[in-house]
Write an enzyme that holds these catalytic residues in place. Structure first.
Site, PDB file in Angstrom:
ATOM      1  CG  LEU A 172      -2.011  -1.004   1.290  1.00  0.00           C
ATOM      2  CD1 LEU A 172      -2.594  -1.076   2.703  1.00  0.00           C
ATOM      3  CD2 LEU A 172      -3.088  -0.642   0.282  1.00  0.00           C
ATOM      4  N   GLY A 173       2.000   1.162   0.648  1.00  0.00           N
ATOM      5  CA  GLY A 173       2.856   2.342   0.731  1.00  0.00           C
ATOM      6  C   GLY A 173       4.123   2.029   1.492  1.00  0.00           C
ATOM      7  CD  GLN A 192      -0.253  -4.525  18.464  1.00  0.00           C
ATOM      8  OE1 GLN A 192      -0.736  -3.582  19.089  1.00  0.00           O
ATOM      9  NE2 GLN A 192      -0.403  -4.639  17.160  1.00  0.00           N
ATOM     10  CG  ASP A 242       5.889   1.436  20.140  1.00  0.00           C
ATOM     11  OD1 ASP A 242       6.431   1.411  21.271  1.00  0.00           O
ATOM     12  OD2 ASP A 242       4.680   1.680  19.981  1.00  0.00           O
ATOM     13  CD1 TRP A 247       5.028  -6.187  14.908  1.00  0.00           C
ATOM     14  CD2 TRP A 247       3.587  -4.659  14.163  1.00  0.00           C
ATOM     15  NE1 TRP A 247       5.270  -6.007  13.579  1.00  0.00           N
ATOM     16  CE2 TRP A 247       4.394  -5.080  13.090  1.00  0.00           C
ATOM     17  CE3 TRP A 247       2.601  -3.699  13.918  1.00  0.00           C
ATOM     18  CZ2 TRP A 247       4.244  -4.566  11.789  1.00  0.00           C
ATOM     19  CZ3 TRP A 247       2.455  -3.197  12.632  1.00  0.00           C
ATOM     20  CH2 TRP A 247       3.253  -3.624  11.590  1.00  0.00           C
ATOM     21  CD  GLU A 297       3.720   3.680   4.634  1.00  0.00           C
ATOM     22  OE1 GLU A 297       4.848   3.759   5.173  1.00  0.00           O
ATOM     23  OE2 GLU A 297       3.108   2.595   4.496  1.00  0.00           O
ATOM     24  CG  ASP A 330      -7.475   3.207   5.141  1.00  0.00           C
ATOM     25  OD1 ASP A 330      -6.454   2.565   5.477  1.00  0.00           O
ATOM     26  OD2 ASP A 330      -7.495   4.010   4.190  1.00  0.00           O
ATOM     27  CB  VAL A 359       5.927   4.811  21.954  1.00  0.00           C
ATOM     28  CG1 VAL A 359       4.765   5.554  22.574  1.00  0.00           C
ATOM     29  CG2 VAL A 359       6.499   5.583  20.768  1.00  0.00           C
ATOM     30  CG  HIS A 363       5.319  -1.118  11.825  1.00  0.00           C
ATOM     31  ND1 HIS A 363       6.161  -1.796  10.954  1.00  0.00           N
ATOM     32  CD2 HIS A 363       4.530  -0.314  11.069  1.00  0.00           C
ATOM     33  CE1 HIS A 363       5.871  -1.399   9.727  1.00  0.00           C
ATOM     34  NE2 HIS A 363       4.895  -0.513   9.758  1.00  0.00           N
TER      35      HIS A 363
HETATM   36  N1  ARG Z   1       3.224  -0.169   4.609  1.00  0.00           N
HETATM   37  C1  ARG Z   1       1.963  -0.752   4.971  1.00  0.00           C
HETATM   38  C2  ARG Z   1       1.537  -1.739   3.899  1.00  0.00           C
HETATM   39  O1  ARG Z   1       1.824  -1.512   2.729  1.00  0.00           O
HETATM   40  C3  ARG Z   1       0.927   0.308   5.121  1.00  0.00           C
HETATM   41  C4  ARG Z   1      -0.295  -0.153   5.834  1.00  0.00           C
HETATM   42  C5  ARG Z   1      -1.328   0.914   5.910  1.00  0.00           C
HETATM   43  N2  ARG Z   1      -2.559   0.399   6.474  1.00  0.00           N
HETATM   44  C6  ARG Z   1      -3.770   0.914   6.177  1.00  0.00           C
HETATM   45  N3  ARG Z   1      -4.855   0.473   6.765  1.00  0.00           N
HETATM   46  N4  ARG Z   1      -3.888   1.862   5.317  1.00  0.00           N
HETATM   47  O2  ARG Z   1       0.903  -2.737   4.182  1.00  0.00           O
HETATM   48 CA    CA Z   2       6.222  -8.589  18.542  1.00  0.00          CA
HETATM   49 ZN    ZN Z   3       4.537   0.766   8.289  1.00  0.00          ZN
END
Ligand code: ARG
Ligand code: CA
Ligand code: ZN
Length: 442
Positions: free
Chosen positions: A127-128, A198, A190, A179, A168, A231, A192, A177
């Site tokens: 996705l990114g 997790q 993470d 987790w 992103e 999302d 934090v 992340h």
């Molecule tokens: N880098 C992650 C991927 O490509 C981005 C996930 C984004 N999640 C979302 N619900 N938009 O899987």
């Molecule tokens: Ca873990």
């Molecule tokens: Zn990510």
């Protein structure tokens, strides 16, 4: 580098790299993504209300706003969008081909001045992806699949609420992340403190509580933007995450401009004011700028002008010293004013700043502008050299004005001060602003 205050506003350039017509997404789809970011990074996304009660006190405003750049790297006006046709049918993350014209993509704009967002078709299910702070400028920014970008156009469920860019850009400001990226183990972090430990990423839309790594009773914070849920099921950053963002923006990501919240000048300005202005110089000569605020008070009867000095602005813009009481400018400003301003400069070149106050008088009939000079401010901010009479600026200012101002500079570069007066005219129909330069008045 002082700590960031207020809202950080980051100029964005969106590079649309398209192979099929559909991938050449619309300006509206791009704007829909900008709008999502300005909600998610300001905690104004409506779905934040769905954060479970136990975590509501952790939800934080990241105080970031983004906007499509209005000036390109050469200083020319821009929409903040570039569009590049490519022969590449889908881009892989490996080698960053989308980030270079030489490999079928688009070159970045300078990463110290813009957040680069590339939008294209990505390979596989990606996705990114993002680059963390501290990487090479040539590849800095985030890449988002067109079908996961914004909320309209080619954006497709369940990634059609713009959260891929939120996630992103979270990485881009140094968030990991949630987790901890250690597979299913419970030892990753993470970095934090207020996010629960997790095991692994979550997908889809889990039901609260969803427990792993003995993190009961509340379980995983799967609604955090830095998880992998759909999302519609991610809607928060925590205070701890925002502290990391703050550190990034104060350091390696010192990009963008920022605004303080409104800072109140102490004391009352009256119940009907008719103009005001502000000027700045180092009046007490201690190396820190002092702030001069000016207002025209309008009680029944005569109007008067007052200035007040706030001593020693710190680098966050706060008055670190005290404020003077209002100092009245002698003489009457009329009984109805429609704009006023103040300027400060050493007009007579004797090493002491001089004040110029300006007002637009609104008797029955035509309006006129007037200025008055107060000579030689002492280090307490008092005029020691006397005030001039009100001098009329030649020409008519209209019948109804809605604001005015004044500035001093040597416009014609002959070593003498020139005055610039400004007014907003308000005939029926549209208003316009006008300025007039008075050369070599002093
Ligand atoms: N880098 C992650 C991927 O490509 C981005 C996930 C984004 N999640 C979302 N619900 N938009 O899987
Ligand atoms: Ca873990
Ligand atoms: Zn990510």
């Amino acid at each position: 580098m002082p700590a960031r205050v207020g809202i950080t506003r980051i100029p964005v350039v969106v590079h649309v790299v398209w192979n099929t017509q559909a991938q050449n997404i619309s300006d509206a789809q791009i704007q829909s993504q900008i709008d999502v970011l300005n909600r998610d990074f300001r905690k104004t996304n409506p779905d934040v209300a769905q954060v479970p009660q136990v975590w509501q006190s952790l939800v934080a405003d990241a105080r970031i706003e983004v906007f499509l750049a209005t000036t390109d790297p050469n200083g020319n006006p821009t929409t903040g969008i570039t569009r590049t046709q490519t022969q590449t049918t889908s881009f892989s993350q490996e080698g960053n081909p989308v980030k270079s014209a030489a490999t079928g993509g688009a070159d970045p704009w300078p990463a110290d001045r813009y957040l680069n967002i590339w939008v294209c078709q990505l390979s596989g299910g990606l996705l990114g992806y993002a680059q963390f702070p501290g990487g090479p400028a040539q590849t800095d920014g985030v890449v988002i699949r067109h079908s996961g970008f914004g909320t309209t156009g080619t954006a497709a469920a369940p990634f059609d609420r713009g959260r891929t860019a939120t996630h992103e850009i979270g990485h881009w400001v140094n968030l990991f992340h949630i987790w901890g990226d250690d597979g299913t183990g419970c030892n990753g972090t993470d970095e934090v403190a207020d996010t629960p430990n997790q095991a692994d990423e979550n997908y889809g839309c889990p039901t609260f509580p969803s427990i792993s790594c003995n993190n009961g009773p509340n379980g995983d914070m799967f609604m955090n933007y830095m998880d992998y849920t759909d999302d519609a099921c991610m809607y928060m950053f925590t205070a701890g995450q925002v502290a990391r963002i703050q550190a990034a923006l104060d350091g390696p990501r010192s990009i963008g401009t920022s605004w303080t919240d409104p800072i109140q000048v102490p004391g009352w300005f009256g119940s009907e004011d008719q103009g005001g202005g502000v000027a700045i110089t180092d009046i007490n000569g201690n190396g820190r700028p002092d702030l001069i605020v000016f207002h025209i008070d309008n009680p029944p009867g005569a109007n008067h002008g007052y200035y007040r000095i706030g001593w020693n602005l710190d680098t966050n813009g706060n008055v670190s010293g005290s404020w003077t009481d209002p100092i009245q400018v002698p003489g009457w400003f009329g009984s109805e004013d429609q704009g006023g301003g103040i300027a400060v400069a050493d007009i007579n070149g004797n090493g002491r700043p001089d004040l110029v106050v300006f007002h637009i008088d609104n008797p029955r009939g035509d309006n006129h502008g007037y200025y008055r000079v107060g000579w030689n401010l002492d280090t307490n901010g008092n005029v020691t050299g006397g005030w001039s009479n009100a001098v009329q600026v030649p020409g008519w200012f209209g019948w109804e004005n809605q604001g005015g101002g004044v500035a001093i500079a040597d416009v014609n570069a002959n070593g003498r001060s020139d005055l610039i007066v400004f007014h907003i005219d308000n005939p029926s129909g549209e208003n316009h602003g006008y300025y007039r330069v008075g050369f070599d008045l002093f």
